[in-house]
Design a protein around this motif. Structure first.
Motif, PDB file in Angstrom:
ATOM      1  N   PRO A 120       0.736  -1.126   0.110  1.00 22.86           N
ATOM      2  CA  PRO A 120       0.001   0.095   0.008  1.00 22.86           C
ATOM      3  C   PRO A 120       0.799   1.321  -0.145  1.00 22.86           C
ATOM      4  N   CYS A 121       0.293   2.348  -0.480  1.00 23.65           N
ATOM      5  CA  CYS A 121       1.135   3.656  -0.689  1.00 23.65           C
ATOM      6  C   CYS A 121       0.057   4.816   0.016  1.00 23.65           C
ATOM      7  N   PHE A 122       0.419   5.889  -0.032  1.00 27.41           N
ATOM      8  CA  PHE A 122       0.065   7.129   0.528  1.00 27.41           C
ATOM      9  C   PHE A 122      -1.231   7.488  -0.063  1.00 27.41           C
ATOM     10  N   LYS A 123      -1.546   6.935  -1.573  1.00 28.42           N
ATOM     11  CA  LYS A 123      -2.750   7.298  -2.066  1.00 28.42           C
ATOM     12  C   LYS A 123      -4.006   6.645  -1.421  1.00 28.42           C
ATOM     13  N   LEU A 124      -3.657   5.557  -0.634  1.00 32.03           N
ATOM     14  CA  LEU A 124      -4.856   4.961   0.040  1.00 32.03           C
ATOM     15  C   LEU A 124      -5.356   5.996   1.312  1.00 32.03           C
ATOM     16  N   ASN A 125      -4.235   6.883   1.868  1.00 34.94           N
ATOM     17  CA  ASN A 125      -4.490   7.837   2.876  1.00 34.94           C
ATOM     18  C   ASN A 125      -5.647   8.853   2.335  1.00 34.94           C
TER      19      ASN A 125
END
Length: 326
Positions: A120-125
């Protein structure tokens, strides 16, 4: 007994930046039938060149996770719905604890092979309006996983999905994530995963680098990384002998990330320096305003802004960091 379930949804989508401040393919539409090629669902697009590929052709996520996430993050509960993680296959009951690397599964006329956990990456945030969700997903095995396509064909909604072969029952997705992120100094596990043939190259190379360099990765930039915008200087106002106000607009004319009082942005200058500047309250839509005071003891940042930056120049600007984040 191998896991067995039914496909609840099939999802594919185009890359968009409409609802975000970056390009993403996370928003996908539902279809009742899809053709699966060697690179995944026909018509499914990837936002980044390092996404997709043979080892990351199809993404699956356990729909049961969404109910749990709604309770853990109640303020974002309405966003935790099927398809929220950008998965192609929405399936209940197959998860990171009962799916293993190398598993071969059948679904419709298609045969898939499990390759690696989704990282996962920050785009999920941003997707879930929750700054910790990428890190939570990574460390609690709620990420989904990728397949490579062994046999192309068609899949229909409500097709059965089942594991037909399991060469590595010891290497569940959750177990691989444990050694990838938690017990990073386990030499035995690292050595085994570095040579596991079916493990996707992206993850396998992580374990190989650990053996060679004896160094552990820093995942913070991927999990919490700020978005970098390319912004053009559209106006400069001389406020005084030592202060200039710079007006910045996105080169692609996209929407700007919002900010609150006290927020600042980091500007990466062509000379390599990164300087933080407070954002001024702006009544101009689509424009950030920063005031730069020329400092006598400047290391080159304010001096460069005052002497070298002109209208029309393009600067790299990282999204605002609000006061409460500091």
């Amino acid at each position: 007994m191998f896991p067995y379930s039914t496909v609840e949804q099939l999802r594919y989508g185009r890359v968009t930046g409409q609802d975000y401040f970056f390009r993403t393919g996370i928003e996908k539409s539902i279809t009742k039938k899809v053709n699966v090629t060697a690179l995944g669902f026909a018509g499914d697009e990837q936002a980044e060149r390092f996404h997709g590929g043979l080892d990351r052709a199809v993404l699956q996520f356990d729909s049961n996770h969404y109910v749990q996430l709604q309770h853990i993050f109640p303020e974002s509960a309405p966003l935790f719905v099927d398809g929220g993680y950008g998965e192609n296959l929405v399936v209940a009951g197959m998860n990171e604890h009962n799916v293993c690397i190398g598993d071969k599964i059948t679904i419709g006329s298609v045969v898939l092979e499990v390759t690696q956990p989704r990282q996962p990456c920050f785009k999920l945030n941003h997707r879930f309006n929750e700054p910790t969700i990428a890190r939570y997903s990574q460390h609690n095995s709620k990420t989904g996983w990728f397949y490579r396509v062994l046999q192309t064909g068609d899949i229909h909604q409500d097709d059965s999905i089942q594991v037909i072969e399991r060469p590595y029952p010891q290497w569940t997705i959750a177990t691989v994530q444990h050694y990838l992120y938690i017990e990073t100094d386990n030499v035995t596990a690292t050595t085994a995963l570095a040579t596991l043939p079916e493990l996707g190259e992206e993850v396998k190379k992580v374990f190989q680098r650990r053996l060679i360099a004896n160094e552990i990765e820093d995942w913070n930039s991927r999990l919490e990384g700020l978005i970098k915008l390319e912004m053009r200087v559209v106006k400069i106002v001389v406020q005084s002998a030592t202060i200039k106000r710079f007006y910045l607009s996105r080169t692609d004319l996209g929407a700007l990330p919002p900010f609150s009082a006290g927020a600042h942005v980091t500007v990466k200058l062509p000379n390599g320096l990164k300087c933080a500047y407070a954002l001024c309250d702006s009544a101009i839509e689509g424009v950030y305003q920063i005031e730069v005071q020329r400092a006598c003891d400047s290391q080159g940042g304010s001096q460069y802004m005052h002497e070298q930056v002109n209208i029309g120049d393009v600067l790299s600007v990282y999204e605002p960091v609000n006061e409460k984040t500091l």
